[in-house]
Design an enzyme around this catalytic site. Structure first.
Site, PDB file in Angstrom:
ATOM      1  N   LYS A  22    -117.971 -54.921  73.631  1.00  0.00           N
ATOM      2  CA  LYS A  22    -117.278 -55.490  72.482  1.00  0.00           C
ATOM      3  C   LYS A  22    -116.141 -54.676  72.050  1.00  0.00           C
ATOM      4  O   LYS A  22    -114.848 -54.949  71.940  1.00  0.00           O
ATOM      5  CB  LYS A  22    -117.900 -55.892  71.243  1.00  0.00           C
ATOM      6  CG  LYS A  22    -117.030 -56.314  70.200  1.00  0.00           C
ATOM      7  CD  LYS A  22    -117.820 -56.734  68.758  1.00  0.00           C
ATOM      8  CE  LYS A  22    -118.215 -55.735  67.966  1.00  0.00           C
ATOM      9  NZ  LYS A  22    -117.234 -54.984  67.218  1.00  0.00           N
ATOM     10  N   ASN A  23    -116.306 -53.361  72.002  1.00  0.00           N
ATOM     11  CA  ASN A  23    -115.515 -52.302  71.460  1.00  0.00           C
ATOM     12  C   ASN A  23    -114.784 -51.516  72.358  1.00  0.00           C
ATOM     13  O   ASN A  23    -114.017 -50.774  72.115  1.00  0.00           O
ATOM     14  CB  ASN A  23    -116.358 -51.330  70.265  1.00  0.00           C
ATOM     15  CG  ASN A  23    -116.992 -51.933  69.084  1.00  0.00           C
ATOM     16  OD1 ASN A  23    -116.675 -52.953  68.863  1.00  0.00           O
ATOM     17  ND2 ASN A  23    -117.555 -51.180  68.246  1.00  0.00           N
ATOM     18  N   CYS A 117    -114.353 -54.186  54.461  1.00  0.00           N
ATOM     19  CA  CYS A 117    -115.519 -55.083  54.706  1.00  0.00           C
ATOM     20  C   CYS A 117    -116.975 -54.551  54.209  1.00  0.00           C
ATOM     21  O   CYS A 117    -116.650 -53.827  53.265  1.00  0.00           O
ATOM     22  CB  CYS A 117    -115.888 -55.104  56.095  1.00  0.00           C
ATOM     23  SG  CYS A 117    -116.399 -53.732  57.028  1.00  0.00           S
ATOM     24  N   ASP A 307    -122.895 -46.839  64.605  1.00  0.00           N
ATOM     25  CA  ASP A 307    -123.400 -48.433  64.855  1.00  0.00           C
ATOM     26  C   ASP A 307    -124.726 -48.480  65.404  1.00  0.00           C
ATOM     27  O   ASP A 307    -125.041 -49.603  65.483  1.00  0.00           O
ATOM     28  CB  ASP A 307    -122.605 -48.916  65.948  1.00  0.00           C
ATOM     29  CG  ASP A 307    -121.129 -49.070  65.662  1.00  0.00           C
ATOM     30  OD1 ASP A 307    -120.190 -49.092  66.384  1.00  0.00           O
ATOM     31  OD2 ASP A 307    -120.950 -48.823  64.188  1.00  0.00           O
ATOM     32  N   ARG A 399    -120.829 -62.069  66.251  1.00  0.00           N
ATOM     33  CA  ARG A 399    -119.373 -61.433  66.408  1.00  0.00           C
ATOM     34  C   ARG A 399    -119.911 -60.182  67.391  1.00  0.00           C
ATOM     35  O   ARG A 399    -118.782 -59.693  68.239  1.00  0.00           O
ATOM     36  CB  ARG A 399    -118.890 -60.729  65.386  1.00  0.00           C
ATOM     37  CG  ARG A 399    -118.645 -61.773  64.065  1.00  0.00           C
ATOM     38  CD  ARG A 399    -118.203 -61.011  62.829  1.00  0.00           C
ATOM     39  NE  ARG A 399    -116.930 -60.141  63.273  1.00  0.00           N
ATOM     40  CZ  ARG A 399    -116.286 -59.241  62.613  1.00  0.00           C
ATOM     41  NH1 ARG A 399    -116.349 -59.424  61.259  1.00  0.00           N
ATOM     42  NH2 ARG A 399    -115.128 -58.815  63.026  1.00  0.00           N
TER      43      ARG A 399
HETATM   44  C1  EPZ Z   1    -114.510 -48.708  65.602  1.00  0.00           C
HETATM   45  O1  EPZ Z   1    -114.209 -48.940  63.863  1.00  0.00           O
HETATM   46  C2  EPZ Z   1    -115.734 -49.531  65.566  1.00  0.00           C
HETATM   47  N1  EPZ Z   1    -115.031 -50.943  65.654  1.00  0.00           N
HETATM   48  C3  EPZ Z   1    -116.877 -49.578  64.695  1.00  0.00           C
HETATM   49  O2  EPZ Z   1    -117.805 -50.560  65.282  1.00  0.00           O
HETATM   50  C4  EPZ Z   1    -117.484 -48.109  64.584  1.00  0.00           C
HETATM   51  O3  EPZ Z   1    -118.660 -48.520  63.736  1.00  0.00           O
HETATM   52  C5  EPZ Z   1    -116.395 -47.127  64.390  1.00  0.00           C
HETATM   53  O4  EPZ Z   1    -115.421 -47.309  65.056  1.00  0.00           O
HETATM   54  C6  EPZ Z   1    -116.917 -45.823  64.341  1.00  0.00           C
HETATM   55  O5  EPZ Z   1    -117.324 -45.629  65.438  1.00  0.00           O
HETATM   56  C7  EPZ Z   1    -114.506 -51.143  66.971  1.00  0.00           C
HETATM   57  O6  EPZ Z   1    -114.242 -50.356  67.736  1.00  0.00           O
HETATM   58  C8  EPZ Z   1    -113.981 -52.433  67.003  1.00  0.00           C
HETATM   59  P1  EPZ Z   1    -112.972 -45.543  62.716  1.00  0.00           P
HETATM   60  P2  EPZ Z   1    -112.836 -48.269  63.283  1.00  0.00           P
HETATM   61  O7  EPZ Z   1    -111.323 -45.645  62.331  1.00  0.00           O
HETATM   62  O8  EPZ Z   1    -111.942 -47.852  64.384  1.00  0.00           O
HETATM   63  C9  EPZ Z   1    -111.875 -43.683  58.461  1.00  0.00           C
HETATM   64  C10 EPZ Z   1    -119.167 -52.476  64.988  1.00  0.00           C
HETATM   65  O9  EPZ Z   1    -120.318 -52.534  64.168  1.00  0.00           O
HETATM   66  N2  EPZ Z   1    -110.603 -43.883  58.466  1.00  0.00           N
HETATM   67  O10 EPZ Z   1    -113.440 -44.631  63.820  1.00  0.00           O
HETATM   68  O11 EPZ Z   1    -112.485 -49.199  62.096  1.00  0.00           O
HETATM   69  C11 EPZ Z   1    -112.679 -44.707  57.858  1.00  0.00           C
HETATM   70  O12 EPZ Z   1    -112.725 -45.336  56.632  1.00  0.00           O
HETATM   71  C12 EPZ Z   1    -118.015 -51.822  64.242  1.00  0.00           C
HETATM   72  O13 EPZ Z   1    -118.971 -52.827  66.370  1.00  0.00           O
HETATM   73  C13 EPZ Z   1    -109.383 -43.591  57.709  1.00  0.00           C
HETATM   74  O14 EPZ Z   1    -109.779 -43.114  56.521  1.00  0.00           O
HETATM   75  O15 EPZ Z   1    -113.627 -47.079  62.792  1.00  0.00           O
HETATM   76  C14 EPZ Z   1    -114.240 -44.227  58.561  1.00  0.00           C
HETATM   77  O16 EPZ Z   1    -114.679 -43.725  57.414  1.00  0.00           O
HETATM   78  C15 EPZ Z   1    -118.377 -51.420  62.896  1.00  0.00           C
HETATM   79  N3  EPZ Z   1    -108.334 -43.945  58.013  1.00  0.00           N
HETATM   80  C16 EPZ Z   1    -113.894 -43.400  59.581  1.00  0.00           C
HETATM   81  O17 EPZ Z   1    -112.435 -42.989  59.430  1.00  0.00           O
HETATM   82  C17 EPZ Z   1    -107.846 -44.744  58.993  1.00  0.00           C
HETATM   83  O18 EPZ Z   1    -106.515 -45.041  59.054  1.00  0.00           O
HETATM   84  C18 EPZ Z   1    -114.161 -43.881  60.918  1.00  0.00           C
HETATM   85  O19 EPZ Z   1    -113.345 -45.221  61.141  1.00  0.00           O
HETATM   86  C19 EPZ Z   1    -108.842 -45.010  60.001  1.00  0.00           C
HETATM   87  C20 EPZ Z   1    -110.057 -44.650  59.624  1.00  0.00           C
END
Ligand code: EPZ
Length: 420
Positions: A22-23, A117, A307, A399
């Site tokens: 998915k990701n 979320c 995850d 999802r």
């Molecule tokens: C991706 O989310 C995945 N989703 C998530 O999987 C996964 O948990 C996550 O990466 C971490 O591996 C998809 O790929 C669709 P991040 P993403 O940006 O990209 C902070 C699932 O269960 N951050 O790596 O949204 C954020 O708050 C989902 O399949 C900022 O501060 O995660 C977090 O603490 C859940 N500013 C950390 O970085 C930003 O602009 C990591 O988030 C972006 C992120």
């Protein structure tokens, strides 16, 4: 609202084919916006989030043809609209991934500001800062991110303050059509980022360093269509391995890339599982054994994946000993522990750490899912528990897990979907 009815206490045995990731599929589908030519994407999983992303592409004017195996042909020549509406973005945060491609190709984009979320506030500030460094003007108006780069984007040397998967992916896609060279430092190293980079390279992008923390992209004037097959889902695979380990069973997973799960397999071995690997398969045997408790601290890849945290918390609830699970990536991703305690687990929360004192078993109970991976962990708890467990709000599960009850039934689980 659907729910899953599970009668637990049975070891799971059998073999499973792992679905497409998915990701990886979500950013790759967004990346089809980068070319007016036709792209064909194969091995897409049958998931609600994939359908939502296809709906979003359709809403932008893209021509979509879906084949019988949910392979998809995308005709990017007919994009007529650069606005990703609130109605769609609110159902799937990953919609933000169309921002970079739309801005790079059309010089403008409007994407509803994605909300938080259950697991955290999920900001996108790093996505926006990176695009501004590439010359975009970005404002937030009436809940929408409005981005403009009338003269096109320019290459930039960008250091990401936090490792962000989505931020790396958005900027990687935007940089493919920017004038000049972009360097992304402290970039995410996840396999899904590498899969996206490989897809973009197949379209003619010039990218190096993917999989390391420094990615270099030399912008090109245009990208071409291509055929691409999405990588297998390492988190789906890990989830089933934990479910089988927790129930004391045995499973063979096929169509998986074991190196994507290295640290997860190490932790399963530490929990007492016998694991053997082939180039595209993993076998796990925990027959007749109770797992030993393990300590987990989540971190960006190649660290322990956030995850997979909830699933290992579930494993620890029935393990021998005391397990410690520390969540460092998201601020509120231990929420499933409260529902597990309702099933007789003994979990204490100290800051961002769950102290899990293993019990011989759990008792079935009605529980409620809050996010995708928490839902999966409650299913695992239900598979282990004696008696009946009803996991409610399973739209979260749909999802991210293709045909979860069918796959678990094929492993001998007593599980069925009920509409309530
Ligand atoms: C991706 O989310 C995945 N989703 C998530 O999987 C996964 O948990 C996550 O990466 C971490 O591996 C998809 O790929 C669709 P991040 P993403 O940006 O990209 C902070 C699932 O269960 N951050 O790596 O949204 C954020 O708050 C989902 O399949 C900022 O501060 O995660 C977090 O603490 C859940 N500013 C950390 O970085 C930003 O602009 C990591 O988030 C972006 C992120």
């Amino acid at each position: 609202m659907g729910s899953l009815l599970i009668r637990g206490g049975r070891p799971l045995h059998g073999r499973l084919k792992v679905s497409g990731a998915k990701n990886a599929a979500l950013p790759i589908l967004a990346g089809t916006l980068l070319t007016p030519e036709t792209t064909r994407i194969h091995n897409l999983p049958h998931l609600h989030d994939i359908t939502t992303m296809m709906e979003l592409l359709g809403c932008l004017g893209v021509g979509l043809t879906v084949d019988e195996r949910l392979g998809i042909e995308v005709d990017g020549s007919s994009v007529t609209n650069v606005r990703a509406p609130y109605e769609l973005v609110k159902t799937m945060r990953a919609s933000i991934l169309v921002l970079g491609p739309l801005l790079a190709r059309f010089g403008e984009a409007e994407v509803s500001f994605p909300g938080g979320c259950a697991i955290g506030s999920r900001p996108v500030d790093l996505h926006l800062k990176g695009l501004e460094a590439m010359g975009a003007d970005i404002t937030i108006e009436e809940g929408y991110i409005k981005a403009k780069a009338p003269g096109g984007l320019r290459g930039a040397d960008i250091t990401l303050e936090t490792v962000t998967v989505g931020g790396t992916e958005n900027l990687l896609m935007a940089a493919t059509l920017a004038r000049g060279t972009t360097v992304l430092r402290n970039a995410a190293r996840e396999p899904e980022v590498v899969d996206l980079a490989q897809f973009l390279i197949a379209m003619g992008a010039k990218i190096s360093g993917q999989g390391s923390s420094t990615i270099e992209i030399e912008g090109v004037p245009a990208l071409q269509g291509c055929d691409y097959t999405v990588m297998p889902d390492r988190i789906e695979a890990g989830t089933y391995l934990v479910a089988v380990a927790a129930t004391g069973g045995k499973v063979r997973l096929e169509g998986v890339i074991p190196t994507h799960l290295a640290i997860v397999l190490d932790k399963l071995r530490e929990a007492g599982a016998d694991i053997s690997i082939e180039s595209d398969a993993i076998e796990l045997d925990m027959t007749g054994r109770r797992p030993s408790a393990v300590a987990i601290t989540t971190a960006p890849y190649p660290g322990f994946p956030t995850d997979m945290q909830a699933q290992f918390t579930a494993l620890n609830t029935i393990a021998e000993g005391v397990g410690r699970v520390t969540e460092t990536v998201f601020e509120n991703r231990l929420i499933q522990t409260h529902e597990m305690n309702r099933m007789g687990a003994d979990i204490q929360i100290e800051g961002n750490t769950a102290i899990v004192t293993g019990r011989p078993t759990l008792r079935g109970a009605p529980v409620m899912a809050s996010d995708l991976r928490a839902s999966a962990s409650l299913v695992i708890a239900g598979l282990v528990a004696s008696g009946e467990t009803v996991v409610d709000r399973i739209y979260h599960i749909d999802r991210g897990y293709e045909c979860i009850e069918e796959k678990l039934q094929s492993l001998g689980a007593d599980i069925r979907r009920q509409t309530s």
